[in-house]
Design a protein around this motif. Sequence first.
Motif, PDB file in Angstrom:
ATOM      1  N   TRP A  19       0.884  -1.120   0.098  1.00  0.00           N
ATOM      2  CA  TRP A  19       0.034  -0.059  -0.201  1.00  0.00           C
ATOM      3  C   TRP A  19       0.861   1.379  -0.203  1.00  0.00           C
ATOM      4  O   TRP A  19       1.273   1.650   1.150  1.00  0.00           O
ATOM      5  N   PHE A  20       1.136   1.885  -1.183  1.00  0.00           N
ATOM      6  CA  PHE A  20       2.033   2.917  -1.408  1.00  0.00           C
ATOM      7  C   PHE A  20       1.038   4.255  -0.918  1.00  0.00           C
ATOM      8  O   PHE A  20       0.152   4.541  -1.682  1.00  0.00           O
ATOM      9  N   THR A  21       1.666   4.889   0.012  1.00  0.00           N
ATOM     10  CA  THR A  21       0.818   6.383   0.252  1.00  0.00           C
ATOM     11  C   THR A  21       1.845   7.321   0.555  1.00  0.00           C
ATOM     12  O   THR A  21       2.774   7.332   0.716  1.00  0.00           O
ATOM     13  N   GLY A  22       1.251   8.485   0.093  1.00  0.00           N
ATOM     14  CA  GLY A  22       2.289   9.850   0.125  1.00  0.00           C
ATOM     15  C   GLY A  22       1.360  10.867  -0.847  1.00  0.00           C
ATOM     16  O   GLY A  22       0.375  10.840  -1.242  1.00  0.00           O
ATOM     17  N   LEU A  23       2.052  12.037  -0.825  1.00  0.00           N
ATOM     18  CA  LEU A  23       1.325  13.034  -1.369  1.00  0.00           C
ATOM     19  C   LEU A  23       1.492  13.139  -2.910  1.00  0.00           C
ATOM     20  O   LEU A  23       2.256  12.154  -3.461  1.00  0.00           O
ATOM     21  N   SER A  24       0.525  13.502  -3.547  1.00  0.00           N
ATOM     22  CA  SER A  24       0.683  13.695  -4.882  1.00  0.00           C
ATOM     23  C   SER A  24       2.203  14.042  -5.600  1.00  0.00           C
ATOM     24  O   SER A  24       2.481  15.222  -5.107  1.00  0.00           O
ATOM     25  N   GLY A  25       2.702  13.466  -6.263  1.00  0.00           N
ATOM     26  CA  GLY A  25       4.012  13.770  -6.874  1.00  0.00           C
ATOM     27  C   GLY A  25       5.092  13.129  -5.907  1.00  0.00           C
ATOM     28  O   GLY A  25       6.303  13.512  -6.129  1.00  0.00           O
ATOM     29  N   SER A  26       4.828  12.420  -5.079  1.00  0.00           N
ATOM     30  CA  SER A  26       5.570  11.573  -4.259  1.00  0.00           C
ATOM     31  C   SER A  26       6.406  10.591  -4.694  1.00  0.00           C
ATOM     32  O   SER A  26       7.475  10.137  -4.467  1.00  0.00           O
ATOM     33  N   GLY A  27       5.724   9.904  -5.824  1.00  0.00           N
ATOM     34  CA  GLY A  27       6.517   8.776  -6.657  1.00  0.00           C
ATOM     35  C   GLY A  27       5.768   7.764  -6.443  1.00  0.00           C
ATOM     36  O   GLY A  27       6.325   6.541  -6.816  1.00  0.00           O
ATOM     37  N   LYS A  28       4.613   7.421  -5.803  1.00  0.00           N
ATOM     38  CA  LYS A  28       3.827   6.538  -5.419  1.00  0.00           C
ATOM     39  C   LYS A  28       3.718   5.434  -6.799  1.00  0.00           C
ATOM     40  O   LYS A  28       3.999   4.492  -6.716  1.00  0.00           O
ATOM     41  N   SER A  29       3.032   5.958  -7.905  1.00  0.00           N
ATOM     42  CA  SER A  29       2.832   5.179  -8.963  1.00  0.00           C
ATOM     43  C   SER A  29       4.154   4.933  -9.804  1.00  0.00           C
ATOM     44  O   SER A  29       4.166   3.728 -10.189  1.00  0.00           O
ATOM     45  N   THR A  30       5.001   5.666  -9.846  1.00  0.00           N
ATOM     46  CA  THR A  30       6.451   5.303 -10.604  1.00  0.00           C
ATOM     47  C   THR A  30       6.943   4.081  -9.832  1.00  0.00           C
ATOM     48  O   THR A  30       7.321   3.179 -10.289  1.00  0.00           O
ATOM     49  N   LEU A  31       7.020   4.360  -8.523  1.00  0.00           N
ATOM     50  CA  LEU A  31       7.640   3.318  -7.586  1.00  0.00           C
ATOM     51  C   LEU A  31       6.934   1.850  -7.708  1.00  0.00           C
ATOM     52  O   LEU A  31       7.203   0.751  -7.697  1.00  0.00           O
ATOM     53  N   ALA A  32       5.679   1.912  -7.514  1.00  0.00           N
ATOM     54  CA  ALA A  32       4.514   0.822  -7.537  1.00  0.00           C
ATOM     55  C   ALA A  32       4.880   0.008  -9.031  1.00  0.00           C
ATOM     56  O   ALA A  32       4.790  -1.143  -9.079  1.00  0.00           O
ATOM     57  N   ASN A  33       5.011   0.731 -10.003  1.00  0.00           N
ATOM     58  CA  ASN A  33       5.023   0.086 -11.371  1.00  0.00           C
ATOM     59  C   ASN A  33       6.472  -0.374 -11.346  1.00  0.00           C
ATOM     60  O   ASN A  33       6.773  -1.547 -11.973  1.00  0.00           O
ATOM     61  N   ALA A  34       7.444  -0.053 -10.932  1.00  0.00           N
ATOM     62  CA  ALA A  34       8.818  -0.541 -10.975  1.00  0.00           C
ATOM     63  C   ALA A  34       9.064  -1.499 -10.071  1.00  0.00           C
ATOM     64  O   ALA A  34       9.451  -2.647 -10.540  1.00  0.00           O
ATOM     65  N   VAL A  35       8.272  -1.656  -9.000  1.00  0.00           N
ATOM     66  CA  VAL A  35       8.227  -2.939  -8.052  1.00  0.00           C
ATOM     67  C   VAL A  35       7.519  -3.965  -8.979  1.00  0.00           C
ATOM     68  O   VAL A  35       7.838  -5.255  -8.975  1.00  0.00           O
ATOM     69  N   ASP A  36       6.307  -3.752  -9.517  1.00  0.00           N
ATOM     70  CA  ASP A  36       5.558  -4.607 -10.417  1.00  0.00           C
ATOM     71  C   ASP A  36       6.241  -5.123 -11.408  1.00  0.00           C
ATOM     72  O   ASP A  36       6.214  -6.226 -11.625  1.00  0.00           O
ATOM     73  N   GLN A  37       7.081  -4.390 -12.082  1.00  0.00           N
ATOM     74  CA  GLN A  37       7.971  -4.667 -13.352  1.00  0.00           C
ATOM     75  C   GLN A  37       8.969  -5.646 -13.010  1.00  0.00           C
ATOM     76  O   GLN A  37       9.325  -6.733 -13.400  1.00  0.00           O
ATOM     77  N   GLU A  38       9.693  -5.569 -11.434  1.00  0.00           N
ATOM     78  CA  GLU A  38      10.811  -6.512 -11.025  1.00  0.00           C
ATOM     79  C   GLU A  38       9.911  -7.924 -10.824  1.00  0.00           C
ATOM     80  O   GLU A  38      10.535  -8.689 -10.897  1.00  0.00           O
ATOM     81  N   LEU A  39       8.744  -7.722 -10.154  1.00  0.00           N
ATOM     82  CA  LEU A  39       7.907  -8.978  -9.757  1.00  0.00           C
ATOM     83  C   LEU A  39       7.963  -9.649 -11.054  1.00  0.00           C
ATOM     84  O   LEU A  39       8.055 -10.906 -10.855  1.00  0.00           O
ATOM     85  N   PHE A  40       7.411  -9.033 -12.075  1.00  0.00           N
ATOM     86  CA  PHE A  40       6.925  -9.777 -13.343  1.00  0.00           C
ATOM     87  C   PHE A  40       8.190 -10.216 -13.880  1.00  0.00           C
ATOM     88  O   PHE A  40       8.384 -11.501 -14.324  1.00  0.00           O
ATOM     89  N   ARG A  41       9.227  -9.642 -13.818  1.00  0.00           N
ATOM     90  CA  ARG A  41      10.652  -9.774 -14.287  1.00  0.00           C
ATOM     91  C   ARG A  41      11.051 -11.398 -13.638  1.00  0.00           C
ATOM     92  O   ARG A  41      11.663 -12.165 -14.285  1.00  0.00           O
ATOM     93  N   ASN A  42      10.657 -11.777 -12.383  1.00  0.00           N
ATOM     94  CA  ASN A  42      11.162 -12.772 -11.878  1.00  0.00           C
ATOM     95  C   ASN A  42      10.007 -13.646 -11.669  1.00  0.00           C
ATOM     96  O   ASN A  42      10.120 -14.813 -11.003  1.00  0.00           O
ATOM     97  N   GLY A  43       8.872 -13.630 -12.488  1.00  0.00           N
ATOM     98  CA  GLY A  43       7.940 -14.515 -12.583  1.00  0.00           C
ATOM     99  C   GLY A  43       7.089 -14.701 -11.652  1.00  0.00           C
ATOM    100  O   GLY A  43       6.396 -15.733 -11.398  1.00  0.00           O
ATOM    101  N   LEU A  44       6.785 -13.541 -11.024  1.00  0.00           N
ATOM    102  CA  LEU A  44       5.742 -13.601  -9.722  1.00  0.00           C
ATOM    103  C   LEU A  44       4.536 -13.015 -10.434  1.00  0.00           C
ATOM    104  O   LEU A  44       4.626 -12.028 -10.991  1.00  0.00           O
ATOM    105  N   ARG A  45       3.385 -13.433  -9.649  1.00  0.00           N
ATOM    106  CA  ARG A  45       2.116 -13.098  -9.805  1.00  0.00           C
ATOM    107  C   ARG A  45       1.777 -11.633  -9.150  1.00  0.00           C
ATOM    108  O   ARG A  45       1.789 -11.510  -7.778  1.00  0.00           O
ATOM    109  N   SER A  46       1.730 -10.529  -9.981  1.00  0.00           N
ATOM    110  CA  SER A  46       1.252  -9.342  -9.415  1.00  0.00           C
ATOM    111  C   SER A  46       0.516  -8.361 -10.199  1.00  0.00           C
ATOM    112  O   SER A  46       0.226  -8.850 -11.636  1.00  0.00           O
ATOM    113  N   PHE A  47      -0.001  -7.080  -9.808  1.00  0.00           N
ATOM    114  CA  PHE A  47      -0.875  -6.437 -10.445  1.00  0.00           C
ATOM    115  C   PHE A  47      -0.604  -4.849  -9.903  1.00  0.00           C
ATOM    116  O   PHE A  47      -0.467  -4.937  -8.338  1.00  0.00           O
TER     117      PHE A  47
END
Length: 199
Positions: free
Chosen positions: A31-59
């Motif tokens: 659960w990424f929380t923080g102000l608008s512009g704090s990088g929540k979506s960017t970081l969430a997608n970077a984590v998701d990309q790494e999970l996907f790269r490792n063959g893990l089920r994520s969204f």
Amino acid sequence: MEKLENIIWHNTTISKKDRHRLNGHKSCVLWFTGLSGSGKSTLANAVDQELFRNGLRSFVLDGDNIRHGLNRDLSFHKLDRKENIRRIGEVAKLFVESGQIVSSAFISPFREDRDLVRGMFGGNEFIEIYCNCPIHICENRDPKGLYKKARKGEIHDFTGISSPYEAPLSPEIIIETSNTSIDQSVKKIFSFLQAKRIL
């Protein structure tokens, strides 16, 4: 609230543990929380990309995206914000039940609402990640031009300007997004997931 009669919970044949065994990892909500512009979506997608790269089920569940569909009927007034987060909590819970690691990127400014969602999950299933970034940096970034509009009075109830943000008191993870790289942040989150034996 009116009691829902004649509605009975139906247990599924395949359990969450069954799905964990199939996937080779446990499920949880980041659960990424923080102000608008704090990088929540960017970081969430970077984590998701790494999970996907490792063959893990994520969204990824993203605040703006959800407001285009499921929560398009909700405003940004406090009661609607509360309902927005409650609905997202329920959706995230479904993803966790399905055995996935779901990254939820929402400002979710009120502690009470985040605590309500936390209460929907079992131990180690709700991981609050505070993207801590000074408001002046968020405002300088202003990727969507929202702070500028809020300063002009064109947006009401804008978190950090005309509506409060209540920072987490004891989040599982704090990322200082103003001085921590995406790679460092992803590694920190992965280390936490490994320490908790989710991965």
